[in-house]
Design an enzyme around this catalytic site. Structure first.
Site, PDB file in Angstrom:
ATOM      1  N   LYS A 272      -3.510 -23.015 -19.264  1.00  0.00           N
ATOM      2  CA  LYS A 272      -4.069 -21.756 -18.750  1.00  0.00           C
ATOM      3  C   LYS A 272      -5.598 -21.790 -18.813  1.00  0.00           C
ATOM      4  CE  LYS A 272       0.206 -19.408 -19.969  1.00  0.00           C
ATOM      5  NZ  LYS A 272       0.959 -18.595 -20.924  1.00  0.00           N
TER       6      LYS A 272
ATOM      7  N   GLN B 267      -0.038 -15.351 -26.440  1.00  0.00           N
ATOM      8  CA  GLN B 267       1.020 -16.332 -26.175  1.00  0.00           C
ATOM      9  C   GLN B 267       2.244 -16.063 -27.054  1.00  0.00           C
ATOM     10  OE1 GLN B 267       0.885 -18.755 -23.723  1.00  0.00           O
ATOM     11  NE2 GLN B 267       3.012 -19.137 -24.238  1.00  0.00           N
TER      12      GLN B 267
ATOM     13  N   ASP C 180      -0.337 -10.339 -18.365  1.00  0.00           N
ATOM     14  CA  ASP C 180       1.040 -10.828 -18.394  1.00  0.00           C
ATOM     15  C   ASP C 180       2.009  -9.787 -17.837  1.00  0.00           C
ATOM     16  OD1 ASP C 180       1.332 -13.454 -19.198  1.00  0.00           O
ATOM     17  OD2 ASP C 180       1.077 -12.979 -21.329  1.00  0.00           O
TER      18      ASP C 180
END
Ligand code: NAP
Length: 315
Positions: free
Chosen positions: A53, A97, A120
Site C-alpha cells: 500500500k 491494518q 477502508d
C-alpha cells in the site's frame, strides 16, 4: 466454451494512470493527498500488505506515513493514535491494518476513525451511507469488483447476481453495490441450503467465501461471469493436486514452495463461464487501487471539491 480471463493487473494500471493524472491536477492546486497506514505488531502477511500500500502511494505521488506501534499496544494507546491522526490536516486517509492483536478491541478502533478519513469504508457511518444508496467511502474490494465489471463491459443492470459470502468487508457491501447498480441480488453463506440452485441460475457470481475450489463447473450457468474474490494460502497437497490437475506448471510450483495462492473457484469453471477473474492477478490488484482512489476521493471531499465520479456524471 473457454472463459475470457479478465486481467486485473491491466485494469489496475488503467486506474493508476487516471489517478496519476488526478494527483498531478491536485498538486497544481497545492494539494497532496496523504495516507497514514497503522500496522500494530509484526504479522508477516500484514507487513507485506502494508508495504504494497505504501509502495502504491509512492508510485502515484501520494504522501504516505507508516506507523508501527508495538504488538503489546493497548486499545487506549491505539485510540489516542487514531485521534491524533483524525486531528491532523495533512492526513486524508487512515488505514488500520487488520487483524489487530487479540488484546485490542477492533470495533472500538474502527469506529474511532473519522468517517471522512475512513478510506477502508469500514466505519458504520460509511456502511450506513452505502445502505441508503448514497455511498461516500466504500470498502475497497467490492468497489474493485464493480470496476472490473464496468471496465470489462459486463453490465449489471437487470441481471441476476449471486454473492457467496456475507462479511462486512466483502459480501455485504458487494451485494449493496450490485443492488444499487440495479442487479437482482441473492446472498449465499455457510447456512444456505442448496447453494447451486442459486449460483447455477445467475448471470454473475461473486465468490467471497475463502473456501478453495468451492465453486465448480456444475455451479455455473454457461456463459456467466464469475468473479473470484477468495484468496487462500493453500498447503493441502491433495486439494492442490485436484485444483491444478490441468496445470502441471502450477502443481510443480506448489510442490517447490509448499503452498499456492488460490481462489474459491475451481479452475475447471473456465470451461463453462463466459468471463472469469484469476487468482492471483484478478481482484487482488484492484483492492489496493481502490484504496488509492478512496484516499484521493477523501482528500477532495474533505476540501469540498467535486469528486471525479461527480464530475463525470455531469458530463
Ligand atoms: P470471512 O469474513 O471469513 O467471510 C466468509 C463468508 O463466506 C462468510 O459469510 C461465510 O458464511 C461464507 N462461507 C464460508 N464457507 C462457505 C460455504 N461453504 N458456502 C457458502 N458460503 C460460505 O471472509 P472475508 O473477509 O469476507 O473474505 C472472503 C475471502 O476473500 C477470503 O478468501 C479473503 O482472503 C478474500 N479477500 C480477498 C481480498 C482481495 O483483495 N483479493 C480482499 C478481502 C478478502 P457465514 O457468514 O455463514 O459464516
Amino acid at each position: 466454451m473457454t472463459a475470457r480471463i479478465i486481467n486485473g493487473t491491466a485494469i489496475r494500471d488503467e486506474i493508476y494512470a487516471e489517478l496519476e493524472h488526478e494527483v498531478s491536477e491536485l498538486a497544481s492546486a497545492g494539494i497532496r493527498p496523504g495516507l497514514a497506514a497503522v500496522l500494530v505488531g509484526d504479522d508477516p502477511a500484514s507487513k507485506i500488505y502494508v508495504r504494497s500500500k505504501i509502495a502504491a502511494c509512492e508510485q502515484l505521488g501520494l504522501r504516505s506515513e507508516h506507523i508501527t506501534p508495538a504488538a503489546n499496544t493497548t486499545t487506549s494507546e491505539l485510540l489516542a493514535l487514531v485521534n491524533d491522526l483524525n486531528s491532523r490536516d495533512d492526513v486524508d486517509g487512515i488505514l488500520v491494518q487488520l487483524p489487530l492483536p487479540v488484546q485490542i478491541e477492533t470495533r472500538k478502533i474502527l469506529e474511532a476513525v473519522d468517517p471522512a478519513k475512513d478510506v477502508d469504508g469500514f466505519h458504520p457511518m460509511n456502511m450506513g451511507e452505502l445502505v441508503e444508496g448514497r455511498p461516500r467511502l466504500v470498502a475497497c474490494t467490492p468497489l474493485g469488483v464493480m470496476e472490473i465489471l464496468r471496465r470489462s463491459g459486463i453490465s449489471v443492470a437487470g441481471v441476476d447476481a449471486v454473492v457467496v459470502g456475507r462479511s462486512n468487508i466483502v459480501g455485504k457491501p458487494m451485494a449493496l453495490l450490485l443492488m444499487h447498480g440495479d442487479a437482482t441480488v441473492t446472498v449465499c453463506h455457510s447456512k444456505t441450503r442448496n447453494m447451486r440452485k442459486f449460483t447455477s441460475q445467475a448471470d454473475i457470481v461473486i465468490a467471497a467465501s475463502g473456501r478453495p475450489g468451492l465453486i465448480t463447473p456444475e455451479d455455473i450457468k454457461p456463459g456467466a461471469t464469475v468473479i473470484d474474490v477468495g484468496t487462500t494460502r493453500l498447503s493441502d497437497s491433495r486439494l492442490a493436486a485436484e485444483l491444478f490437475k490441468h496445470s502441471p506448471q502450477r502443481l510443480e510450483k506448489f510442490k517447490e514452495k509448499g503452498f499456492a495462492l488460490v481462489g474459491d473457484v475451481h479452475p475447471d469453471v473456465a470451461q463453462v463461464a463466459g468471463a472469469l477473474t484469476p487468482v492471483p492477478g484478478g481482484v487482488g490488484p484492484l483492492t489496493i487501487a481502490m484504496l488509492m482512489s478512496n484516499t484521493v476521493k477523501a482528500a477532495r471531499l474533505r476540501r469540498g471539491l467535486r469528486t471525479q465520479e461527480k464530475a463525470a456524471s455531469r458530463r
